[in-house]
Design an enzyme around this catalytic site. Structure first.
Site, PDB file in Angstrom:
ATOM      1  N   GLY A  29      40.040  38.371  46.879  1.00 58.51           N
ATOM      2  CA  GLY A  29      40.997  37.271  47.011  1.00 58.51           C
ATOM      3  C   GLY A  29      42.340  37.625  46.423  1.00 58.51           C
ATOM      4  O   GLY A  29      42.607  38.787  46.117  1.00 58.51           O
ATOM      5  N   ASN A  30      43.192  36.624  46.290  1.00 60.07           N
ATOM      6  CA  ASN A  30      44.514  36.849  45.708  1.00 60.07           C
ATOM      7  C   ASN A  30      44.926  35.602  44.929  1.00 60.07           C
ATOM      8  O   ASN A  30      44.226  34.592  44.947  1.00 60.07           O
ATOM      9  CB  ASN A  30      45.530  37.201  46.807  1.00 60.07           C
ATOM     10  CG  ASN A  30      45.677  36.079  47.813  1.00 60.07           C
ATOM     11  OD1 ASN A  30      46.205  35.014  47.503  1.00 60.07           O
ATOM     12  ND2 ASN A  30      45.176  36.295  49.020  1.00 60.07           N
ATOM     13  N   ARG A  31      46.064  35.702  44.237  1.00 60.99           N
ATOM     14  CA  ARG A  31      46.449  34.644  43.310  1.00 60.99           C
ATOM     15  C   ARG A  31      47.329  33.570  43.933  1.00 60.99           C
ATOM     16  O   ARG A  31      47.958  32.797  43.213  1.00 60.99           O
ATOM     17  CB  ARG A  31      47.158  35.267  42.098  1.00 60.99           C
ATOM     18  CG  ARG A  31      46.234  36.147  41.282  1.00 60.99           C
ATOM     19  CD  ARG A  31      46.831  36.500  39.933  1.00 60.99           C
ATOM     20  NE  ARG A  31      47.961  37.396  40.037  1.00 60.99           N
ATOM     21  CZ  ARG A  31      49.209  37.086  39.684  1.00 60.99           C
ATOM     22  NH1 ARG A  31      49.501  35.896  39.193  1.00 60.99           N
ATOM     23  NH2 ARG A  31      50.177  37.962  39.818  1.00 60.99           N
TER      24      ARG A  31
END
Ligand code: C5P
Length: 228
Positions: A29-31
């Site tokens: 995932g990512n932020r």
């Protein structure tokens, strides 16, 4: 704003960050918080548009009056965008989409006993923005991309952004210079708008609402000068 300058327009917004499953409990995932995309959706709604928001793991609530379609992966986002793009006048792609996903999703949780996971083989995800802007564009549609850029020795942030707008076929690209103090999360944002013809429009620093309204002002202006 008091101006209902998007009345009668349909707006599609993507926001948030995709999650690409590894096993039943893990993902890549990512932020991305989704805040900027949600701010754009909310501003478009206030300005009179009919708004559909395709959201991946949004950390902020969707304001009332907006049709939210929740998704997890890039492929799900792609499918949802393809379903809604044909009926949209304005498409704003603010989501952080994973460029790659694991080829195999493990059916049970990976263990750390040596039988589990030491390598994850990846395959490329579809580029949703490039697909709709180059292959499926309808006449009169206005398509906006976002890009978080860091300058490097192959060119400036602006040069990279213009090249990206051209490569993906977006009419407008909002370049977000990624530094330690801007970009992700609950912080002010600085963006520069460029066109795929290489024009550098203005920059704006402000809250995510300020940035949202600035982008929509430019969109309204471009639509009105398009003979539409
Ligand atoms: O290439 P990059 O990820 O910087 O491009 C960012 C822009 O492209 C954003 O508008 C993002 O929503 C869109 N994008 C996409 N599908 C991908 C990767 C990025 O729609 N697989």
């Amino acid at each position: 704003t008091a101006h209902q300058d998007l009345t009668g327009r349909t707006v599609l917004v993507t926001a948030g960050g995709t999650r690409e499953p590894i096993d039943p409990v893990r993902f890549l995932g990512n932020r991305s918080s989704g805040r900027q995309g949600v701010a754009i959706a909310a501003a478009a709604h206030r300005r009179g548009a009919t708004v559909t928001l395709i959201g991946a793991h949004l950390t902020v609530p969707t304001p009332p009056g907006i049709d939210l379609i929740p998704v997890t992966t890039a492929e799900q986002m792609h499918t949802a965008v393809l379903a809604h793009a044909p009926s949209s006048d304005i498409i704003i792609m603010a989501a952080a989409v994973a460029d790659y996903r694991p080829i195999h999703v493990l059916p049970t949780k990976a263990k750390k006993d040596g039988t589990g996971l030491t390598h994850i083989e990846l395959t490329a995800n579809p580029d949703i923005l490039a697909d709709i802007a180059t292959n499926r564009r309808r006449a009169g549609q206005l398509i906006v991309g976002f890009a978080a850029e860091t300058g490097d020795d192959t060119g400036s942030v602006i040069e990279h952004g213009i090249a990206k707008a051209q490569r993906k076929g977006a009419d407008l690209l909002a370049i977000n210079e990624v530094g330690t103090h801007t970009g992700f999360g609950d912080v002010p944002n600085t963006i520069t708008l460029v066109t795929n013809t290489g024009q550098v429009l203005d920059s704006i620093s402000g809250t995510k609402d300020d940035v949202a309204n600035h982008i929509l002002n430019t969109v309204v202006h471009l639509l009105s000068t398009d003979g539409d």
